[in-house]
Scaffold this motif. Structure first.
Motif, PDB file in Angstrom:
ATOM      1  N   THR A  72       0.832  -1.194   0.000  1.00 50.27           N
ATOM      2  CA  THR A  72       0.000   0.000   0.000  1.00 50.27           C
ATOM      3  C   THR A  72       0.871   1.251   0.000  1.00 50.27           C
ATOM      4  O   THR A  72       2.070   1.195   0.293  1.00 50.27           O
ATOM      5  CB  THR A  72      -0.899   0.038   1.241  1.00 50.27           C
ATOM      6  N   VAL A  73       0.249   2.383  -0.315  1.00 51.42           N
ATOM      7  CA  VAL A  73       0.978   3.651  -0.270  1.00 51.42           C
ATOM      8  C   VAL A  73       1.463   3.925   1.148  1.00 51.42           C
ATOM      9  O   VAL A  73       2.576   4.408   1.356  1.00 51.42           O
ATOM     10  CB  VAL A  73       0.082   4.810  -0.771  1.00 51.42           C
ATOM     11  N   PHE A  74       0.632   3.577   2.128  1.00 54.04           N
ATOM     12  CA  PHE A  74       1.024   3.785   3.518  1.00 54.04           C
ATOM     13  C   PHE A  74       2.268   2.972   3.853  1.00 54.04           C
ATOM     14  O   PHE A  74       3.194   3.463   4.523  1.00 54.04           O
ATOM     15  CB  PHE A  74      -0.133   3.399   4.433  1.00 54.04           C
ATOM     16  N   ASP A  75       2.328   1.712   3.388  1.00 59.37           N
ATOM     17  CA  ASP A  75       3.512   0.880   3.616  1.00 59.37           C
ATOM     18  C   ASP A  75       4.734   1.499   2.940  1.00 59.37           C
ATOM     19  O   ASP A  75       5.847   1.491   3.484  1.00 59.37           O
ATOM     20  CB  ASP A  75       3.287  -0.530   3.067  1.00 59.37           C
ATOM     21  N   LEU A  76       4.535   2.018   1.728  1.00 64.15           N
ATOM     22  CA  LEU A  76       5.636   2.621   0.977  1.00 64.15           C
ATOM     23  C   LEU A  76       6.198   3.827   1.726  1.00 64.15           C
ATOM     24  O   LEU A  76       7.424   3.975   1.852  1.00 64.15           O
ATOM     25  CB  LEU A  76       5.139   3.040  -0.408  1.00 64.15           C
ATOM     26  N   VAL A  77       5.320   4.694   2.204  1.00 62.59           N
ATOM     27  CA  VAL A  77       5.773   5.888   2.923  1.00 62.59           C
ATOM     28  C   VAL A  77       6.579   5.488   4.150  1.00 62.59           C
ATOM     29  O   VAL A  77       7.651   6.037   4.420  1.00 62.59           O
ATOM     30  CB  VAL A  77       4.568   6.763   3.321  1.00 62.59           C
ATOM     31  N   GLY A  78       6.081   4.501   4.904  1.00 60.23           N
ATOM     32  CA  GLY A  78       6.794   4.045   6.090  1.00 60.23           C
ATOM     33  C   GLY A  78       8.142   3.432   5.754  1.00 60.23           C
ATOM     34  O   GLY A  78       9.136   3.661   6.453  1.00 60.23           O
ATOM     35  N   ASN A 252      -7.775   2.446   6.745  1.00 61.69           N
ATOM     36  CA  ASN A 252      -8.059   3.848   6.458  1.00 61.69           C
ATOM     37  C   ASN A 252      -7.617   4.755   7.594  1.00 61.69           C
ATOM     38  O   ASN A 252      -7.382   5.952   7.394  1.00 61.69           O
ATOM     39  CB  ASN A 252      -9.552   4.061   6.215  1.00 61.69           C
ATOM     40  N   LEU A 253      -7.502   4.203   8.809  1.00 64.04           N
ATOM     41  CA  LEU A 253      -7.079   4.978   9.972  1.00 64.04           C
ATOM     42  C   LEU A 253      -5.606   4.822  10.305  1.00 64.04           C
ATOM     43  O   LEU A 253      -5.088   5.510  11.187  1.00 64.04           O
ATOM     44  CB  LEU A 253      -7.902   4.569  11.200  1.00 64.04           C
ATOM     45  N   ASP A 254      -4.902   3.917   9.624  1.00 58.73           N
ATOM     46  CA  ASP A 254      -3.517   3.614   9.987  1.00 58.73           C
ATOM     47  C   ASP A 254      -2.575   4.816   9.963  1.00 58.73           C
ATOM     48  O   ASP A 254      -1.654   4.876  10.777  1.00 58.73           O
ATOM     49  CB  ASP A 254      -2.970   2.500   9.088  1.00 58.73           C
ATOM     50  N   PRO A 255      -2.746   5.793   9.058  1.00 55.86           N
ATOM     51  CA  PRO A 255      -1.832   6.946   9.112  1.00 55.86           C
ATOM     52  C   PRO A 255      -1.894   7.722  10.420  1.00 55.86           C
ATOM     53  O   PRO A 255      -0.954   8.452  10.739  1.00 55.86           O
ATOM     54  CB  PRO A 255      -2.319   7.811   7.932  1.00 55.86           C
TER      55      PRO A 255
END
Length: 518
Positions: A72-78, A252-255
């Protein structure tokens, strides 16, 4: 005093205990249903970028990332934050490309990471093309003024109109329907819309220091990644409304995970996510300090020091431990403070472990680890037959398992995997009324998650009854001995504990003579 113009109790004093736990409405009216899209888009927005850059004096460059679609994009950012030490700003997916902004001074360093492996593929980094997909020349029809100063002025005036100094409330409800923002072209394109919120937070960080409550209700959010800069601007926020959006899944809340460590009240009504299983416990896992959810008082496990729903002074491990005779060899505590902390924690932890292990989930995060090992050769009191069939498939006894893959597979990593493994372990009953059945040691340790961390290593030796499938101890209950090492990291902001590592060894019952001297 009306923290929000709504019928909920958002930002109000905690409802009284007893009777109905529903928060009483304050104020009049309610949240509107107009919406704004923050998180997609193609078009201009150059002066928004200038506003973001100009607000703190640091220029940024838009980049494109390819080869990320295995996660996911969130995984990528992290991943990029951890590996490259570079923070992506406003990262959004546009088909196979993720676009984000980074400080211009970090550009050369990031480009050197091209080819790094991520989620089964190789990442490529490049500067976004001036005429590439998803971009458009600044100053086109319907766009913003090319003067970044005017953009900041527009945002400043809007924030002033939405801020209540008396209530320390920033009301950002239904921004797309705001006539002033519309008249100034803030929603003239999707890209402009997506860049508006980070710019707004830059301005807010300069002008509005005293903010305890924020409403982002009715903004058609399907993910909080687009508004994650709120947590950077107001990390000590006490009250937040995300009502009437389109949040459907936990990711959806992970960030916001690990953010808002002092959050007290959260409103999620009007989001599909509220109908998911274990809604309250999942929200507490993400926001451990939460006291009121959707107007209802919630009981967090808060095993650091606060009371929990299962508190029972007659069964308090912390009280009973004081009855130990002076000559006992049953434990070592580095300081009295550590003793008070770990005894309070342990009594509550074992009680919940025996009664409802699902409630332990908020104590773990996505990096926490839990493993179980069976030691069938340890000394024992009884020579009777020991049945280990329920444990062997779960056991990570390294003297029996030599395959690296199997060793890795039998470590549960992350709260979800930990809960799944715990639920497979047979039910237990720990007799907390008799502290002589336990030997406990606790001392400080450093560097559990970061170099400056100071945590606690808790080592427990003791016994429990393995409860039959009926759920009640009886003559068929099997007594077992156990050793458990738990690494704890206190979270000062929430006055709670994070379990970094939890290693449990189970063996045949051996009694307590090793430390009672009897």
């Amino acid at each position: 005093m009306r923290p929000f113009e709504t019928n909920t109790s958002f930002g109000s004093p905690a409802p009284r205990r007893g009777g109905s736990q529903r928060g009483r409405g304050r104020g009049r009216g309610g949240f509107t249903n107009n919406s704004v899209v923050f998180n997609n888009g193609r078009a201009q927005g150059g002066d928004i970028d200038m506003a973001i850059d100009g607000a703190d004096g640091e220029s940024t460059t838009e980049i494109e990332i390819r080869g990320w679609q295995g996660a996911t994009v969130f995984d990528l950012v992290g991943f990029i934050t951890r590996k490259c030490q570079i923070t992506l700003q406003g990262a959004k997916a546009h088909g196979p490309v993720v676009r984000a902004r980074i400080p211009t001074g970090k550009l050369e360093a990031l480009l050197k990471w091209t080819g790094i492996r991520f989620a089964g593929d190789s990442l490529t980094f490049s500067v976004a093309g001036d005429n590439g997909a998803g971009t458009a020349p600044v100053g086109g029809s319907g766009g913003l003024s090319s003067n970044a100063e005017s953009t900041i002025t527009v945002l400043r005036k809007f924030l002033e109109s939405r801020y209540s100094a008396e209530n320390q409330l920033l009301n950002l409800t239904s921004m797309a329907s705001d006539g002033y923002l519309q008249a100034n072209g803030m929603f003239s394109s999707l890209t402009t819309s997506s860049k508006m919120f980070p710019a707004m937070m830059k301005v807010a960080s300069m002008d509005l220091k005293a903010v305890e409550s924020v409403s982002l209700a009715s903004n058609q959010l399907d993910d909080v990644a687009s508004v994650t800069t709120l947590s950077q601007t107001y990390p000590h926020l006490k009250n937040l409304s995300l009502a009437d959006n389109n949040l459907t899944q936990w990711r959806n809340l992970d960030p916001f995970r690990g953010k808002f460590r002092e959050i007290r009240e959260l409103i999620m009504t009007g989001n599909p996510i509220t109908s998911l299983p274990n809604y309250q416990s999942e929200m507490l896992r993400r926001f451990p300090s939460l006291k009121i959810l959707d107007g209802v008082v919630v009981e967090s496990i808060d095993l650091g020091c606060a009371s929990a729903s299962f508190n029972n002074s007659s069964n308090s491990f912390a009280v009973n431990i004081q009855k130990l005779p002076i000559a006992t060899l049953a434990g070592f505590f580095e300081t009295d403070e550590i003793q008070n902390i770990v005894m309070d924690f342990l009594g509550k932890f074992l009680h919940v472990y025996d009664n409802d292990r699902s409630q332990l989930q908020p104590l773990y995060d996505n990096l926490s680890q839990f493993s179980l090992a069976v030691n069938t050769t340890a000394a024992r009191v009884s020579s009777g037959v020991q049945n280990w069939s329920a444990y062997i498939p779960l056991s990570r006894n390294l003297t029996r398992i030599s395959s690296p893959a199997a060793r890795v597979a039998r470590v549960a990593v992350g709260e979800r995997a930990i809960l799944e493994l715990m639920q497979r372990v047979p039910a237990t009953r720990h007799d907390l009324s008799d502290p002589q059945k336990f030997a406990i040691e606790a001392l400080t340790v450093h560097g559990l998650r970061a170099q400056g961390d100071t945590g606690i290593m808790l080592v427990v030796h003791g016994e429990f009854e393995e409860v039959p499938s009926g759920g009640t101890p009886n003559q068929q209950s099997m007594r077992r001995s156990f050793d458990r090492t738990i690494l704890l990291l206190p979270v000062a902001e929430t006055r709670s504990m994070l379990v970094v590592s939890d290693m449990l060894t189970i063996r045949a019952w051996a009694g307590a003579k090793a430390w009672t001297g009897r």
